[in-house]
Structures are given as structure tokens and as C-alpha cells.
Design an enzyme around this catalytic site. Structure first.
Site, PDB file in Angstrom:
ATOM      1  N   GLY A  48      41.064  39.437  43.734  1.00  0.00           N
ATOM      2  CA  GLY A  48      41.232  38.149  43.079  1.00  0.00           C
ATOM      3  C   GLY A  48      42.161  37.231  43.836  1.00  0.00           C
ATOM      4  CB  SER A  49      42.312  33.754  44.421  1.00  0.00           C
ATOM      5  OG  SER A  49      41.337  34.126  45.373  1.00  0.00           O
ATOM      6  CE  LYS A  66      44.741  40.066  41.099  1.00  0.00           C
ATOM      7  NZ  LYS A  66      45.388  41.366  41.345  1.00  0.00           N
ATOM      8  CG  ASP A 161      48.186  48.407  46.772  1.00  0.00           C
ATOM      9  OD1 ASP A 161      48.526  48.758  47.918  1.00  0.00           O
ATOM     10  OD2 ASP A 161      47.591  47.341  46.542  1.00  0.00           O
TER      11      ASP A 161
END
Length: 650
Positions: A48-49, A66, A161
Site C-alpha cells: 500500500g501507499s 494507508k 518485518d
């Protein structure tokens, strides 16, 4: 419209089985612009951005939105997305990014409205440059990261992550402390979920050994290991394991942590410790880990960083996941408990030198710095050289075509090279012969960023105890080689320098790259004019590699390459002895002072400057050349007080 309720549980619903109290709903909208004023795009990721936006209320509160790239099949799938599912299952915490609303537009794209923070940890590190954080600031940041991880792990998840890009930071009003929150749960998994997991896990530089070796089972210790990598980067502003690929990543880990076998870890408590499963996993991949002795983190930092902080790193960066502490145990570590460097046991002189309690690190070359942006996992932050000469030099050193040798096949007989780890400390000299008996591991990647090994060796030089009995030359005031070939070289270079209007005193200078290529293989010395000019242009850029000293700047270059070509060709046909070639390498480098006058230092001991190695051979750097030159009776001598990074060869 059917409402799909969602909420943040106020109790631990994972282990108690209680249903959370839902307070909000997934809402529909034509476009996210209908609800919020989107200001600009601030980030782009795999899934996503992220956009900076403000509410359409009089208060105009700032939020981060997001927008997911993958479209949903139906509205009810919104709460089933892994990131949303993880955030909804986690109760509100001061060190976890809060989620405000969920919107689905007419194209069935999900928009997650979250709280906005000033920047992420990677952006903070990039802006600090050569201004490291104070000890108290690093303590505060790591303490908040451990609090957030403890909350995630307690609720039955692990992040998978953890990296600086996923740690959001805002400065407090006093500007000396930060508000830290963990974000981006797109790869989060439940601890009690069963493998196999997704193949993409974590960014390589912060990837735990069990992930690199493709272990089928892993859990929350992968987050602890990543936190240790980030702790080093927060303190030094440089990554600790900047691998080019998974194999290179394992090599850099062995270089610092030592090999995970009992023979290599026979040095006390320092290093990554023993992990028996590592050899089994490596054999399944058809590779064999290098045999290297570990480094002591306490030797890499100046007081007070060499105590509690170094101890924390050695505990977090263990090979065996079972030996790493939990997030709750990390909060009880001495480094996270102390509020001031009162535990630093140092002399008055050392304390006076470190009154601001900053990390003592050497200058990092500009070529080793990290670029401004890195948004994807596979985006390389390294710009390797593609010079034809450097490729030939690589082949001349190792002759390897694969990064690892196959464990089931017998490798060809090669000369054993000294491990860089064993050259680092005199304490490891006793076990150097036993742990370096395997095939020499591949040469380090091209133009690699600095690691602790480079930082330490930057204040060291390679010295040879070979005594020279050759007569002194009147013009040069230094020993001359005994072979007629080298005498001819000296006379030719003397004539060239005497004809140069910029040289007041004759000094022999040859290209360091040419000398080293002669040392390795005569065939490599037959280079085209274009390759030599390319190498000369690299040396001409020396100013950006060593800007620390304005009064003394080393200059490495070749004089009249066209006129030297005939001599080089003759040398390829009948090369001199090995020791004579070493003399040529050591004694053809000159020292240039601030006035531009070239003089040759006279000294009985021969030395190779760390700056010379870093600048003229970025392909290998200090660490590789130290083990590959195989100088007679070579040893490491500490000259950190004399700033040897600006000294040159006699």
C-alpha cells in the site's frame, strides 16, 4: 447499508477467549478525498501507499492514511486482511500505532486511517549524518521498541518485518526525547499459527539466521534479532550486516558474530554463540558456512558504550533463537534500566574525552553512506563498481564463481588465507590456524558499507617486520631493490619526476592498482590504456574518501601511463621475485604535504595504509586485502592515536 463492526479489544482475547467490545464500523465512501483532505504522498510500500491528510473538521487534525493496493472482493474482507486483523487483535498501546477508521471506496480499495508521526527511524538516522544520538536517546528509543514488542508478543503475535522504516518517531516538546511506535503489521503472524509461512519475511539486513537458512519454524526471536541490528544502527548510524544477498548476509554475520560451531566459538562469552542446527540447515541448502572467530562488541565501542550497550548487542544477536532474550527480559537488561552512564568504569582521561557520551566512530567514506530513499526490500543501497580491472582483480584473488562452496564436493586445493576475524584481535591468534583451514571464503562484495570490522581496522595498519639491508639511495633516501629490473623502474620514474615542474624532490610513484596486479599475476598487469585511465580517475576522486585532514592528503596516481606500458609488458614476460615485487608495492608510494611538495618517508618498517586500501581498492576494502596480500610476518599494529588513516607508505 450493512455495517461491519470492528473494535480494539480491551483485554487479552487471544488467551482468555473473551469477545472484544466492538465500538466502530467499516465505512463506505465514494473516495477517501470525500472524508479527508489528502495533502501529499509520504511513502510507498509493497502492499500500500501512505498519505498525509487532515480531517475536515475545524481542528484539522493530522492523520496518516494507508491505501491498500489490492482490491477487496467484498466489504467483509476488510477485517480479514492480515494488517487490519493484527491491529484489531492488539489492544491499544502507547508504542503501537493506533488505527482510527477503516474506509472502503467505490473501487473496493481499503483505506486505513492511523495516527501520524513525524518520520520513521530510517529517516531519522539518515538526517543525523555524522551527529550520532546520545546514550540517553538510544536508551529511550530501544526501551520503547522493547515495550512495543513485548505487547505484540504477549498478545500472541510476532511482527516479522522489524526494520527502521517500520518504526515511527515523533519528537517531544523538549526535542531531546522521542515518541516511538511500531507500525506496518502486514507480515505479522500469530505465534500459535502453523507453518509454512509466506516466503517474503523481513528485510535482509535485519533478517535472523533462522530465516536466512530457511528454517521451517520460527517465532518471536526473529523480532528480537532485528531489534539488535537496529540498536547498532541507531547508535552508529550505520548498518551492522549490509548484505548484498542472503549468502553475503551470512558471511557478514560470521565475520562479526563468528561461526556458529563449537570450534570457532571457543573464545568465551563473546560472539553469536553455538547453534548446532545451523550446520544442518546449511547442508540442506548445499552450502558450508565459513570458519571465523567472533569479535568482542566491547572492543568496538569507547566508554561507556563498551559496557551495557555492548552486552545487550551480544545477547540480542545470538545465532540460536532459543538463547535470545524475550522482549520482557530485554526491558530488564542493564542498558534499558540505567538512566545515566553511571556504570561506565573508565579513567578520568577516557571520561573527559567522552563527556557527551556519544559513540566514538571513525569517519565513514561517502561511498559507504546509505542513499536517501529505500522503499522496497530488494532495492539495493549499494552501488557496486563495474570496472573491468576490478573484475579481473576479483578473479585473480579468489577464482570463485559461486558465493559458497558446495559442502558435499571436495574443493580444489588453495592457499589458506588468514581470516579477517583472526587478524582483528591478537587473542584469536592461537586458534587462527584451526579455524581457517577450510577453503578461503569469497572476497567481500564491491564497495560495501562500513561495518564494525571496518571501523576497528580503520585505526590499524598492516606492518611487516622484514628488515632491509639494501644500500640507501642518495636521491631518494630509501632502500632500493636489488634486481636490475626495479633499478630501471626507479631510474625511469626519477627522470619523469625530475622533469615535472610541480615536483621539488624526486619520489617514485606508481599506480597502487598496477603494483598490486603485478603482485597477484603478471597477466593482470597487461591492461589497456583505457582501463588504466579509468583506474586513475578513481584515484583522482580521493578527496571525497578522506576529508578528515586538510593538511595531509594522500595522493596515489601513475606517472605517464603510456611510457610505462613497455616496461609493464617486459615485466609480464620476466617478472622479478615475489619479495622484490612487494618492495615495489611498499616503496613506490609517496607522501604529499599541504604545500604540494612530494617527499618519501624513510622508515625501516613497511606499512600499508588503511586509507590506501579503502581508496585504491574499494572492491575489497581493508578486510579482504589484509588477508590476501599475505605479507611476510604481517601483523596488526595499533596506531589509532596517530590517525593512520591519513598516513602513507614509506
Amino acid at each position: 447499508m450493512k455495517k461491519y463492526l470492528w473494535g480494539t479489544p480491551t483485554t487479552n482475547t487471544v488467551f482468555t477467549g473473551k469477545q472484544p467490545k466492538y465500538t466502530k464500523e467499516v465505512r463506505k465512501c465514494i473516495s477517501i478525498d470525500e472524508v479527508y483532505n489528502v495533502v501529499r504522498k509520504v511513502g510507498d510500500g509493497t502492499f500500500g501507499s501512505v498519505y498525509l491528510a487532515t480531517t475536515k473538521t475545524p481542528s484539522k487534525e493530522v492523520v496518516a492514511i494507508k491505501s491498500m493496493k489490492k482490491k477487496l472482493a467484498k466489504v467483509s474482507d476488510a477485517t480479514r486482511l492480515r494488517e487490519v486483523h493484527s491491529l484489531l487483535r492488539l489492544s491499544e498501546n502507547e508504542n503501537i500505532v493506533n488505527i482510527f477508521d477503516l474506509y472502503i471506496d467505490q473501487f473496493r480499495c481499503l483505506h486505513i486511517v492511523m495516527e501520524f508521526l513525524d518520520c520513521n527511524l530510517y529517516q531519522l538516522i539518515s538526517t543525523r549524518k555524522n551527529d550520532p544520538l546520545t546514550l540517553e536517546q538510544v536508551q529511550d528509543i530501544m526501551r520503547q521498541i522493547f515495550k512495543g514488542l513485548n505487547h505484540i508478543h504477549t498478545n500472541g503475535f510476532f511482527h516479522r518485518d522489524m526494520k527502521p522504516e517500520n518504526i515511527l518517531i515523533s519528537s517531544n516538546s523538549d526535542s531531546s526525547s522521542f515518541n516511538v511506535k511500531i507500525a506496518d503489521f502486514g507480515l505479522a503472524r500469530e505465534i500459535n499459527s502453523r507453518p509454512p509461512y509466506t516466503e517474503y519475511v523481513s528485510t535482509r539486513w535485519y533478517r535472523a539466521p533462522e530465516l536466512l537458512l530457511r528454517d521451517s519454524y520460527y517465532s518471536f526471536p526473529v523480532d528480537i534479532y532485528a531489534a539488535g541490528c537496529m540498536a547498532f544502527e541507531i547508535a552508529t548510524l550505520q548498518p551492522i550486516f549490509p548484505g548484498n544477498d542472503d549468502f553475503d548476509q551470512l558471511y557478514k554475520m560470521c565475520e562479526i558474530l563468528g561461526s556458529p560451531d563449537e570450534q570457532s566459538q571457543n573464545t568465551g562469552d563473546k560472539g553469536g554463540g553455538i547453534w548446532d542446527r545451523a550446520e544442518l540447515l546449511a547442508n540442506k541448502l548445499g552450502i558450508s558456512l565459513p570458519k571465523m572467530a567472533p569479535l568482542d562488541f566491547g572492543d568496538l565501542f569507547s566508554p561507556p558504550w563498551n559496557l551495557a550497550f555492548a552486552s545487550m548487542l551480544s545477547q540480542l544477536l545470538k545465532w540460536d533463537p532459543a538463547k535470545r532474550p524475550t522482549a520482557e527480559m530485554c526491558l530488564d537488561l542493564e542498558f534499558c534500566r540505567v538512566s545515566a552512564p553511571a556504570d561506565a568504569v573508565a579513567s578520568k582521561e577516557e571520561v573527559n574525552k567522552n563527556t557527551d557520551f556519544r559513540v566514538s566512530i571513525s569517519y565513514f567514506p561517502s561511498s559507504s553512506s546509505i542513499p536517501d530513499e529505500c522503499n522496497t526490500e530488494e532495492e539495493s543501497r549499494i552501488n557496486p563498481s563495474t570496472s573491468k580491472f576490478l573484475k579481473q582483480l576479483n578473479k585473480g584473488f579468489n577464482g570463485f564463481t559461486k558465493p559458497f562452496r558446495k559442502s558435499r564436493k571436495q574443493s580444489k586445493n588453495r592457499k589458506n588465507k588468514s581470516s579477517v576475524a583472526t587478524q582483528f584481535s591478537e587473542e584469536s591468534e592461537d586458534i587462527a590456524d584451526s579455524i581457517t583451514s577450510s577453503t578461503f571464503f569469497p572476497v567481500l562484495p564491491q564497495i560495501r558499507p562500513s561495518t564494525p570490522l571496518n571501523l576497528k581496522l580503520r585505526n590499524f595498519i598492516i606492518s611487516s617486520s622484514e628488515d632491509s639491508t639494501s644500500p640507501k639511495a642518495k636521491e631518494f633516501d630509501r632502500p632500493l631493490p636489488s634486481t636490475e629490473f626495479l633499478v630501471a623502474i626507479n631510474k625511469s620514474q626519477e627522470a619523469l619526476l625530475n622533469n615535472s615542474p610541480n615536483s621539488k624532490s624526486g619520489s617514485t610513484q606508481l599506480s597502487a592498482s598496477t603494483c598490486l596486479s603485478d603482485l597477484i599475476s603478471p597477466q593482470l598487469s597487461i591492461l589497456s590504456h583505457e582501463d588504466k585511465r579509468e583506474n586513475q580517475s578513481v584515484n583522482s576522486e580521493s578527496s571525497k574518501y578522506s576529508p578528515r585532514s586538510s593538511n595531509h592528503s594522500p595522493t596515489l596516481h601513475s606517472k605517464d601511463l603510456h611510457r610505462d606500458m613497455a616496461t609493464v609488458n617486459n615485466y609480464a614476460k620476466s617478472p622479478p621475485s615475489f619479495h622484490a615485487t612487494q618492495d615495489l608495492l611498499r616503496k613506490t608510494l609517496a607522501y604529499t604535504n599541504s604545500s604540494g611538495t612530494s617527499t618519501v618517508l624513510s622508515n625501516d618498517s613497511s606499512a600499508i595504509s588503511s586509507t590506501f586500501l579503502d581508496r585504491d581498492f574499494p572492491d575489497f576494502g581493508i578486510t579482504s586485502l589484509a588477508g590476501s596480500l599475505t605479507l611476510p610476518d604481517s601483523k596488526i599494529i595499533d596506531r589509532s592515536k596517530t590517525h593512520v588513516s591519513t598516513q602513507l607508505l614509506p
